[in-house]
Design a protein around this motif. Sequence first.
Motif, mmCIF file in Angstrom:
data_model
loop_
_atom_site.group_PDB
_atom_site.id
_atom_site.type_symbol
_atom_site.label_atom_id
_atom_site.label_comp_id
_atom_site.label_asym_id
_atom_site.label_seq_id
_atom_site.Cartn_x
_atom_site.Cartn_y
_atom_site.Cartn_z
ATOM 1 N N GLN A 67 -14.754 -2.460 23.953
ATOM 2 C CA GLN A 67 -15.738 -2.865 22.953
ATOM 3 C C GLN A 67 -15.100 -3.158 21.591
ATOM 4 O OE1 GLN A 67 -18.943 -3.382 23.860
ATOM 5 N NE2 GLN A 67 -18.216 -2.849 25.914
ATOM 6 N N SER A 68 -13.784 -3.070 21.492
ATOM 7 C CA SER A 68 -13.143 -3.283 20.195
ATOM 8 C C SER A 68 -11.810 -4.004 20.387
ATOM 9 C CB SER A 68 -12.910 -1.950 19.481
ATOM 10 O OG SER A 68 -12.077 -1.111 20.260
ATOM 11 N N GLU A 69 -11.355 -4.643 19.308
ATOM 12 C CA GLU A 69 -10.082 -5.348 19.366
ATOM 13 C C GLU A 69 -8.923 -4.375 19.557
ATOM 14 O OE1 GLU A 69 -9.715 -7.665 15.856
ATOM 15 O OE2 GLU A 69 -11.144 -9.203 16.506
ATOM 16 N N VAL A 70 -9.000 -3.227 18.868
ATOM 17 C CA VAL A 70 -7.961 -2.197 18.976
ATOM 18 C C VAL A 70 -8.547 -1.007 19.712
ATOM 19 C CG1 VAL A 70 -6.411 -0.660 17.726
ATOM 20 C CG2 VAL A 70 -6.852 -2.969 16.860
ATOM 21 N N MET A 71 -8.011 -0.695 20.859
ATOM 22 C CA MET A 71 -8.519 0.407 21.673
ATOM 23 C C MET A 71 -7.895 1.724 21.220
ATOM 24 S SD MET A 71 -8.118 -1.678 25.230
ATOM 25 C CE MET A 71 -6.609 -2.380 24.581
ATOM 26 N N ASN A 72 -8.696 2.768 21.230
ATOM 27 C CA ASN A 72 -8.207 4.072 20.789
ATOM 28 C C ASN A 72 -8.793 5.139 21.709
ATOM 29 O OD1 ASN A 72 -7.850 6.598 19.357
ATOM 30 N ND2 ASN A 72 -7.391 5.377 17.553
ATOM 31 N N PHE A 73 -7.907 5.969 22.277
ATOM 32 C CA PHE A 73 -8.343 7.002 23.218
ATOM 33 C C PHE A 73 -8.047 8.414 22.706
ATOM 34 C CE2 PHE A 73 -7.417 3.104 25.455
ATOM 35 C CZ PHE A 73 -8.531 2.927 26.238
ATOM 36 N N GLY A 74 -7.501 8.511 21.472
ATOM 37 C CA GLY A 74 -7.292 9.816 20.865
ATOM 38 C C GLY A 74 -5.998 10.491 21.296
ATOM 39 N N ILE A 75 -5.816 11.716 20.795
ATOM 40 C CA ILE A 75 -4.616 12.511 21.100
ATOM 41 C C ILE A 75 -4.814 13.253 22.415
ATOM 42 C CG2 ILE A 75 -3.187 14.439 20.313
ATOM 43 C CD1 ILE A 75 -3.800 13.648 17.474
ATOM 44 N N GLY A 76 -3.789 13.225 23.264
ATOM 45 C CA GLY A 76 -3.843 13.962 24.527
ATOM 46 C C GLY A 76 -4.773 13.363 25.562
ATOM 47 N N ALA A 77 -5.023 12.059 25.467
ATOM 48 C CA ALA A 77 -5.944 11.415 26.416
ATOM 49 C C ALA A 77 -5.300 11.275 27.803
ATOM 50 C CB ALA A 77 -6.335 10.033 25.898
ATOM 51 N N ARG A 78 -6.147 11.173 28.823
ATOM 52 C CA ARG A 78 -5.640 10.909 30.173
ATOM 53 C C ARG A 78 -5.018 9.525 30.227
ATOM 54 N NH1 ARG A 78 -10.913 11.952 31.431
ATOM 55 N NH2 ARG A 78 -11.049 9.930 32.501
ATOM 56 N N PRO A 79 -4.085 9.314 31.170
ATOM 57 C CA PRO A 79 -3.517 7.964 31.328
ATOM 58 C C PRO A 79 -4.629 6.944 31.556
ATOM 59 C CG PRO A 79 -2.247 9.548 32.587
ATOM 60 C CD PRO A 79 -3.450 10.285 32.091
ATOM 61 N N VAL A 80 -4.433 5.745 31.020
ATOM 62 C CA VAL A 80 -5.455 4.708 31.089
ATOM 63 C C VAL A 80 -4.860 3.457 31.739
ATOM 64 C CG1 VAL A 80 -4.925 3.846 28.773
ATOM 65 C CG2 VAL A 80 -7.182 3.426 29.742
ATOM 66 N N TRP A 81 -5.715 2.776 32.511
ATOM 67 C CA TRP A 81 -5.332 1.488 33.099
ATOM 68 C C TRP A 81 -6.088 0.386 32.375
ATOM 69 C CZ3 TRP A 81 -1.837 0.085 36.879
ATOM 70 C CH2 TRP A 81 -1.184 1.137 37.549
ATOM 71 N N LEU A 82 -5.373 -0.697 32.061
ATOM 72 C CA LEU A 82 -5.958 -1.850 31.395
ATOM 73 C C LEU A 82 -5.804 -3.062 32.300
ATOM 74 C CD1 LEU A 82 -4.274 -1.351 27.891
ATOM 75 C CD2 LEU A 82 -6.434 -0.369 28.689
ATOM 76 N N ALA A 83 -6.807 -3.917 32.291
ATOM 77 C CA ALA A 83 -6.771 -5.151 33.095
ATOM 78 C C ALA A 83 -7.013 -6.343 32.186
ATOM 79 C CB ALA A 83 -7.819 -5.103 34.200
ATOM 80 N N LEU A 84 -6.198 -7.379 32.354
ATOM 81 C CA LEU A 84 -6.278 -8.557 31.518
ATOM 82 C C LEU A 84 -6.037 -9.793 32.392
ATOM 83 C CD1 LEU A 84 -6.306 -9.994 28.724
ATOM 84 C CD2 LEU A 84 -3.861 -9.513 28.586
ATOM 85 N N GLU A 85 -6.964 -10.721 32.371
ATOM 86 C CA GLU A 85 -6.828 -11.958 33.141
ATOM 87 C C GLU A 85 -6.333 -13.073 32.224
ATOM 88 O OE1 GLU A 85 -10.025 -12.112 36.571
ATOM 89 O OE2 GLU A 85 -10.962 -11.568 34.659
#
Length: 566
Positions: A67-85
């Motif tokens: 929902q934002s241009e810059v993604m932020n998941f905070g300190i100590g977040a779980r690993p994240v997967w990103l998908a880009l076409e």
Amino acid sequence: MKRTFLLLSLALVAMISSLSAKAAIQATEVYPAAIGQYIQIFQPDGSDFNVHDALRAFKSGRFRPSQSEVMNFGIGARPVWLALEIINAQPEPMARKLLVENAWLDKIDVFFLREAQLVNSFHTGDSLPFAQRPVDHRFFVIEHAFTHGETLVLIRVEADDAMVLPIYFTDAGQLANKDLLDAYSYGLMYGAILALVAYNLVLYVGLRINTYLLYSIFLLSFIALNLAYTGHGYQWLWPESPFWQRWASAILMAAGATGGFAFMLQFLDIKQTWPRLYRLIVIGCIGFCVSVLVAMLLDELVIALLISIVFIFSFYVAAVILGIVSLRIGNEFAKYFLIASILTICGGIITANAVWGVIPFSELTYRAADIGMTLDAVLLALALAARFNITQGEKLAAEKMAGIDLLTNLNNRRSFYKYVQPIWSISLRSKSNTSVIMLDIDDFKLINDSYGHALGDRVLVKLAEALQKEARSGDILARWGGEEFLIFLPETRLQDAVTIAERVRNKIGSMQVSSAKGEKLAISASFGVASNQDDYVLLDELIANADQQLYRAKKQGRNCVCADFS
């Protein structure tokens, strides 16, 4: 009816979800801003989630749009997967770069897939030595040639530190321009701060005033922290130490806060003004530092980061409060410290809000903390310079007062020798004429005994004023002791010195002082004059000869001038 309503609701949700995700990236277009809104996100619960699992999750619609241009998941977040076409409509391959503008991510795995087949992959992050990065850059840069058609990019990111993901889709030219701007801005900032460090270290070495040393340490700790979180440190200073890169931010934040507190305590004179508060702050700093070290020993990076953040926050809160209190009790330099602290806090708040997505993320908002700290450094340098000027002025004034006779405002013996000795040495080398006049107020003891010391002091002051009016430019006057005065006359022959002495004697003889009863008292003085025509080697010998001539004048009946013309 209910079934129809449920189907419509699901369709509406799917439509809203599809509208919230932007279309695929076009490889031929320019994207100056971060591309977070083109990315879809998935955070699995398990740590063994691999690229094939991520591909299946993407195909099954489990990824959600960012929902934002810059993604932020905070300190100590779980690993994240990103998908880009990414779509390349051109027949020839397009070389493009993915830039992850963050310098403290532990692991970044990037996979390029076409028609569900893996065609390329890269593995980078701070957990690997810097030399293993695909591109020599302080941030994480991935290069790939996108062939005609659609390419799916899956990115896995893992970090114990703040997982902030400003991702850019760019080409070599755009990245070079961005790097050049960064190089100029960081070069200006580091250069200015290092110049202040060097200047204050020189002042410390010359003056041995701890404030300048602590200010230099404070600035160096800021530079070290900035080098760590901007990636310059890993690129230039410790490229083979992933362990230090992992812990650098937490440790250097604690070091920076400690240096800041040390400088603040010294600059605001907290130890002298509030000794109990001083001890409490010192104990608190020790406690924070020990807590960070314990967290490091336990390999709890998230806890260490949180402690360091609270530590830095505590420093700036204390800086504002103590700055206000110090200003209110009359510490004029506290205003510089207060304004500097407020600027740094404002810069930090802007950067934090930009990173967290509260305000638009841009180069200016991201670098606001750097700008605030640079202004902080400049203001504190101005404060130290003003303090130095005042201190030096007070020191010079004190030295001057130490060499001045407080009653007559003439030089005392110490000051006389200080000014005269260099001139005397030059006159010896050049064999020029130099003379000395010594004078003594006649019957001064009788004046004190008959009319009191207050009147005697008035006589001394009046005579000193007469000497200052009659003295030539370059002549040096001194109260030699009691009622004796000395005049040093450079570039003056004996005969000319006698003429001057006669003029002064006549001036003094015309003076009168009124007693408390209105009685007019005449004043006179006896003079002894000597010159270096006899090749005196020592100044004291010349003064002693003038003293002998003064003694002759006293014996001849006072109120006269005696000199040895033999």
